[in-house]
Structure formats: C-alpha cells, structure tokens
Enzyme design. Sequence first.
Site, PDB file in Angstrom:
ATOM      1  N   SER A 296      -9.115  -6.013  -9.616  1.00  0.00           N
ATOM      2  CA  SER A 296     -10.480  -6.065  -8.991  1.00  0.00           C
ATOM      3  C   SER A 296     -10.978  -5.550 -10.274  1.00  0.00           C
ATOM      4  O   SER A 296     -11.057  -4.492 -10.805  1.00  0.00           O
ATOM      5  CB  SER A 296     -10.552  -4.662  -8.081  1.00  0.00           C
ATOM      6  OG  SER A 296     -12.280  -4.279  -7.764  1.00  0.00           O
TER       7      SER A 296
ATOM      8  N   ARG B  21       2.148  -4.902  -6.717  1.00  0.00           N
ATOM      9  CA  ARG B  21       1.556  -5.751  -5.998  1.00  0.00           C
ATOM     10  C   ARG B  21       2.270  -7.479  -6.889  1.00  0.00           C
ATOM     11  O   ARG B  21       2.207  -9.011  -6.259  1.00  0.00           O
ATOM     12  CB  ARG B  21       0.493  -6.511  -5.821  1.00  0.00           C
ATOM     13  CG  ARG B  21      -0.068  -4.902  -4.656  1.00  0.00           C
ATOM     14  CD  ARG B  21      -1.503  -4.967  -3.912  1.00  0.00           C
ATOM     15  NE  ARG B  21      -1.743  -4.077  -3.420  1.00  0.00           N
ATOM     16  CZ  ARG B  21      -2.558  -4.456  -2.487  1.00  0.00           C
ATOM     17  NH1 ARG B  21      -3.453  -5.136  -2.774  1.00  0.00           N
ATOM     18  NH2 ARG B  21      -3.240  -2.890  -1.756  1.00  0.00           N
TER      19      ARG B  21
ATOM     20  N   ARG C 269       1.009  -0.979   0.324  1.00  0.00           N
ATOM     21  CA  ARG C 269       0.258   0.397  -0.028  1.00  0.00           C
ATOM     22  C   ARG C 269       1.245   1.352   0.016  1.00  0.00           C
ATOM     23  O   ARG C 269       1.175   1.770   0.924  1.00  0.00           O
ATOM     24  CB  ARG C 269      -0.814   0.069   1.214  1.00  0.00           C
ATOM     25  CG  ARG C 269      -2.096   0.240   1.238  1.00  0.00           C
ATOM     26  CD  ARG C 269      -2.860   0.970   2.585  1.00  0.00           C
ATOM     27  NE  ARG C 269      -3.793   0.140   2.543  1.00  0.00           N
ATOM     28  CZ  ARG C 269      -4.887  -0.840   2.137  1.00  0.00           C
ATOM     29  NH1 ARG C 269      -5.101  -0.357   1.275  1.00  0.00           N
ATOM     30  NH2 ARG C 269      -5.234  -2.090   2.245  1.00  0.00           N
TER      31      ARG C 269
END
Length: 349
Positions: A253, A313, A178
Amino acid sequence: DGDDDGANELVSEWGDAAALPKELGWTDDFEPLWHDDVATNLGGWNSEAAVGMSGARFVSLTGSVARLERAISSYFLDRASEKGYVEVSPPLVVSRTALEGTSQLPKFEDDLFKIVPESHTCNGEDAFLIPTAEVPLTNMHANQILEEADLPLSYCALTPCFRAEAGSYGRDTRGLIRTHQFYKVEMVKITTADTSDEEHHKLTRHAEECLEELRIPYKKMRLCSGDVGFSAQHCYDLEAWLPSTQEFREISSCSNTGDFQARRMALRYRPEVKAEEADAAKQQGGKKKKKKAKKPKPVLCHTINGSGLAVGRTLVAVLENYQTPEGDVVVPEVLRPYMGGLEILKKQQ
C-alpha cells in the site's frame, strides 16, 4: 469518491497468471496448494510450536523456507538502496507522540501492542511496538526544519511489524496472510508539496518493479475516499495473484499523506530563495550596504510511505506461484544469488 473497496479503481494489471504454471508443468487437473501446505512439504512450517509459545496468529518458519524469507528481505533492501533509498535500522519501540505524528494514534490504539509502563516508557510516555517502520522512519525528522535543497529524503528499513489485528477476528486465520508479527521493507519519502505527487508515483513504481522482477502477476488499484487510510490523501494498493484461492491480495500500500503527518509532527522545510528575489534584493541595495534576500518562512513537508514489499505476503506469493506438481518450489531467478545459487527447494520425503 466511493464508500468502500468496491468503488476502488483498477489502474493497471501486469503479468499472465497462466505463464508460470505452464513453465512449471501444471496440468489441468493440478490444484495448487495453499502456501502453508507448500511450506509443510518443504519441511519449513512449524505453526504448532509458535502457537504453543506465543498464541494464535504466530508462525515459525524453518530451513529452506526461513532462508527464502531472508532472501526476499535482502533482495528488497538491495533494490531500494539501488533506487537511492538510505537504509536505516530504526528502533522497534516508539512513543505515543511518535504514533500520533504518523496518525496511528489515537484512532487505532486497539490494533497496537502496548508495553506496560512498569516495563518501559519512552521518555515518560506510553511505549508501543511499531506496527510499521513508517513510524520511526518518518519521525526521524519530527520537530525539524529541513532545507529544500536536501529534499526529497528517501529511507528504507527492514523491520518486524507488530499488529494486534483487533478488528479482524475470524478473518484470514490460516497461514501468513494476517499475523501478529511479520517482516516488511518500508519505503518513506519526505518531499516538498510541489514534488510529492511525482515522488509518490516513483515510490509506487519501485514497489511494482519488485513484483515484476519476481514475475508475480499483480493489479494496481487506486483507492476511493471510503477505503483510503485515515491519513492518506492518495493511495495505490498493489495486489498479488495467489493461485490457491484464485484471487489477488494486497501486498503493498503506497500512500501520499500530503502535509497531514508533517503538521502533526511539526516537520517543515525552508524554501530556497528564488533567483529573481535574490537579484531584486541586490538591486535594492544599490551603492549602499548590500541587502540580503529575506529568508522564506518554513512550510510543511509532504510525507509518502509504502511497502517495498511486505515480506510475508511475498513469501506466500512465491511459494504458491512457483510450486511444482511434484511438491518442489522453484526459486525465482532474482532470488538465487541470495540463496547461494540454489534453484529448487526440494519436497521433504
């Protein structure tokens, strides 16, 4: 239905978390390192310099680790292009109206990086750094009427993304999970209402294929109503396996927003005249002047977006899953052409 991520539905799992460790010679007593420790061993992690010049949640990568990040980015772009997505190099600064169109505003303004008006405005409006390439890619057709025959439109872009992460204080403060700035390859589709569900599944599958070719084990989750994004009507999360913490973490996502975004940005298409309607118009004309079939009224498009994938990521997942007990990192086979044929990143002495 459901109130939070605890009610999300597991759709499928792919891969064996023990397969790569077996190939790489992990022993029972080997404890896999965090990705930042792996990168440090490779001489490619320099967080102190980044924090010194930019503050917390910024990282600087160097050498082979920076090159690996670039290889991942190029691989993702090439895969998207092969699937028919048109590559775009979009603006990284957008207006308030653009962010309202894709629904980041007004709800998530605290998570955005705003540019002071004295420095720059967008056509007189507040200016912001993009939180995702979804914003400029979808807004390329704001206030337009497209033709049904031209749909679906598919776009992809590699951009840095900037997020203030105002609501995540104290969470994921270590490493690349993050950060305020990260690279991501975004995929966007503009479709008709009839084809949006099919195209949403296609886009999600394109993201899954990248993980499978990298041989990263993952889960596919269907988000419940309490966890789905503000604008989405249907969303899948892909979660990659991270050995250091023995957990799956979101890496993509993929959302179908229906006509929600299109309504906000006046993005429409004109349906094609159906063959039977055209024939009926001709018959009504008879011997008189031919009557043209009436053009259908424009209707709202549907928009779909998803990460294909989040580069940072993915780098985390590659460093952790492909580390060796000796401190090296084996380069995934699909990335080797982007690394000049390099097969192993060696631990620095």
